[in-house]
Write a protein that holds these residues in place. Structure first.
Motif, short mmCIF file in Angstrom:
data_model
loop_
_atom_site.label_atom_id
_atom_site.label_comp_id
_atom_site.label_asym_id
_atom_site.label_seq_id
_atom_site.Cartn_x
_atom_site.Cartn_y
_atom_site.Cartn_z
N ALA A 68 0.86 -1.19 0.00
CA ALA A 68 0.00 0.00 0.00
C ALA A 68 0.89 1.23 0.00
O ALA A 68 2.11 1.15 0.19
N GLY A 69 0.29 2.39 -0.21
CA GLY A 69 1.03 3.63 -0.18
C GLY A 69 1.73 3.94 -1.48
O GLY A 69 2.84 4.46 -1.50
N VAL A 70 1.08 3.64 -2.59
CA VAL A 70 1.68 3.83 -3.91
C VAL A 70 1.03 4.98 -4.66
O VAL A 70 -0.07 5.42 -4.34
N ASP A 71 1.71 5.45 -5.68
CA ASP A 71 1.13 6.40 -6.62
C ASP A 71 0.36 5.55 -7.62
O ASP A 71 0.94 4.89 -8.47
N THR A 72 -0.96 5.55 -7.50
CA THR A 72 -1.79 4.67 -8.33
C THR A 72 -1.83 5.09 -9.79
O THR A 72 -2.10 4.26 -10.65
N GLY A 73 -1.62 6.37 -10.05
CA GLY A 73 -1.76 6.87 -11.42
C GLY A 73 -3.21 7.02 -11.85
O GLY A 73 -3.49 7.42 -12.97
N ILE A 74 -4.14 6.74 -10.95
CA ILE A 74 -5.56 6.80 -11.28
C ILE A 74 -6.03 8.25 -11.27
O ILE A 74 -5.78 8.98 -10.32
N ARG A 75 -6.70 8.65 -12.34
CA ARG A 75 -7.25 9.99 -12.47
C ARG A 75 -8.77 9.93 -12.47
O ARG A 75 -9.37 9.25 -13.29
N PHE A 76 -9.36 10.66 -11.54
CA PHE A 76 -10.82 10.80 -11.48
C PHE A 76 -11.19 12.14 -12.08
O PHE A 76 -10.42 13.10 -12.02
N SER A 77 -12.37 12.23 -12.63
CA SER A 77 -12.83 13.50 -13.16
C SER A 77 -13.86 14.10 -12.22
O SER A 77 -14.56 13.40 -11.50
N SER A 78 -13.93 15.42 -12.25
CA SER A 78 -14.87 16.18 -11.43
C SER A 78 -15.41 17.33 -12.27
O SER A 78 -14.65 17.94 -13.03
N ALA A 81 -13.28 20.88 -10.02
CA ALA A 81 -12.12 20.45 -9.24
C ALA A 81 -11.86 21.38 -8.05
O ALA A 81 -11.45 20.92 -6.99
N LYS A 82 -12.11 22.66 -8.22
CA LYS A 82 -11.88 23.61 -7.13
C LYS A 82 -12.81 23.31 -5.96
O LYS A 82 -12.38 23.28 -4.80
N SER A 109 -4.09 16.26 -6.28
CA SER A 109 -4.06 14.85 -5.88
C SER A 109 -4.47 14.75 -4.43
O SER A 109 -4.44 15.73 -3.67
N LEU A 110 -4.86 13.56 -4.05
CA LEU A 110 -5.23 13.27 -2.67
C LEU A 110 -4.70 11.90 -2.31
O LEU A 110 -4.30 11.12 -3.17
N ARG A 111 -4.70 11.62 -1.02
CA ARG A 111 -4.23 10.31 -0.54
C ARG A 111 -5.31 9.65 0.29
O ARG A 111 -6.01 10.31 1.07
N ASP A 112 -5.45 8.34 0.10
CA ASP A 112 -6.38 7.58 0.93
C ASP A 112 -5.70 7.28 2.27
O ASP A 112 -4.54 7.66 2.49
N GLY A 115 -2.22 6.03 2.19
CA GLY A 115 -1.23 6.83 1.50
C GLY A 115 -1.19 6.62 0.00
O GLY A 115 -0.31 7.14 -0.68
N ASN A 116 -2.14 5.86 -0.53
CA ASN A 116 -2.22 5.69 -1.98
C ASN A 116 -2.61 7.02 -2.61
O ASN A 116 -3.59 7.63 -2.20
N ARG A 117 -1.84 7.45 -3.61
CA ARG A 117 -2.13 8.74 -4.27
C ARG A 117 -3.11 8.53 -5.42
O ARG A 117 -2.96 7.62 -6.24
N LEU A 118 -4.12 9.41 -5.45
CA LEU A 118 -5.15 9.45 -6.48
C LEU A 118 -5.21 10.87 -7.01
O LEU A 118 -4.90 11.82 -6.28
N TYR A 119 -5.63 11.04 -8.23
CA TYR A 119 -5.66 12.36 -8.85
C TYR A 119 -7.09 12.74 -9.21
O TYR A 119 -7.91 11.90 -9.55
N VAL A 120 -7.35 14.05 -9.17
CA VAL A 120 -8.65 14.59 -9.55
C VAL A 120 -8.40 15.72 -10.53
O VAL A 120 -7.60 16.63 -10.26
N SER A 121 -9.08 15.69 -11.66
CA SER A 121 -8.99 16.79 -12.61
C SER A 121 -10.39 17.12 -13.13
O SER A 121 -11.29 16.29 -13.11
N GLN A 122 -10.53 18.35 -13.55
CA GLN A 122 -11.83 18.83 -14.01
C GLN A 122 -12.00 18.53 -15.49
O GLN A 122 -11.14 18.84 -16.29
N PHE A 123 -13.12 17.89 -15.82
CA PHE A 123 -13.47 17.63 -17.22
C PHE A 123 -14.94 17.80 -17.42
O PHE A 123 -15.72 17.59 -16.56
#
Length: 123
Positions: A68-78, A81-82, A109-112, A115-123
């Motif tokens: 656990a505690g990895v950079d997942t590379g997963i990108r979520f859309s929102s 984003a702000k 980005s955020l962490r669960d 410590g797993n890193r997840l990303y959020v970007s606006q689309f």
């Protein structure tokens, strides 16, 4: 012939499946898709997803070769984003600075809890 048709499930290693389930459903707002016993592998087949998403996440037990505690590379859309960044920051989620560059969608980005890193970007 194309034998692969979609990305369905992405595994995220977690040290405590119950804690992870609570974070992903209560904090991130995901829905529980499946919770099935999987004693052979030391846990459950635990799957969550954003509402109406075709792709989901399996919260799999971490182990030596799957830490656990990895950079997942997963990108979520929102859609905003702000607002998402402000919301998660106010609920105590570890987030990075909101990046707002001209011509690029706002993102952070955020962490669960593991410590797993997840990303959020606006689309």
């Amino acid at each position: 012939m194309n034998h692969l048709t979609e990305i369905r499930t992405i595994g995220i290693p977690v040290t405590d499946q119950d804690r992870a389930l609570k974070f992903y459903t209560e904090t991130l707002g995901f829905e529980l898709v499946m919770d099935a016993p999987l004693p052979r592998f030391g846990g459950r087949w635990l799957v969550v997803a954003p509402p109406n998403s075709a792709t989901n996440l399996a919260l799999v037990p971490a182990k030596d070769d799957l830490p656990a505690g990895v950079d997942t590379g997963i990108r979520f859309s929102s859609p905003d984003a702000k607002a998402a960044h402000e919301h998660f920051g106010n609920t105590g989620v570890a987030t990075t600075e909101l990046l707002e560059w001209p011509g690029v969608p706002p993102m952070f980005s955020l962490r669960d809890p593991d410590g797993n890193r997840l990303y959020v970007s606006q689309f």
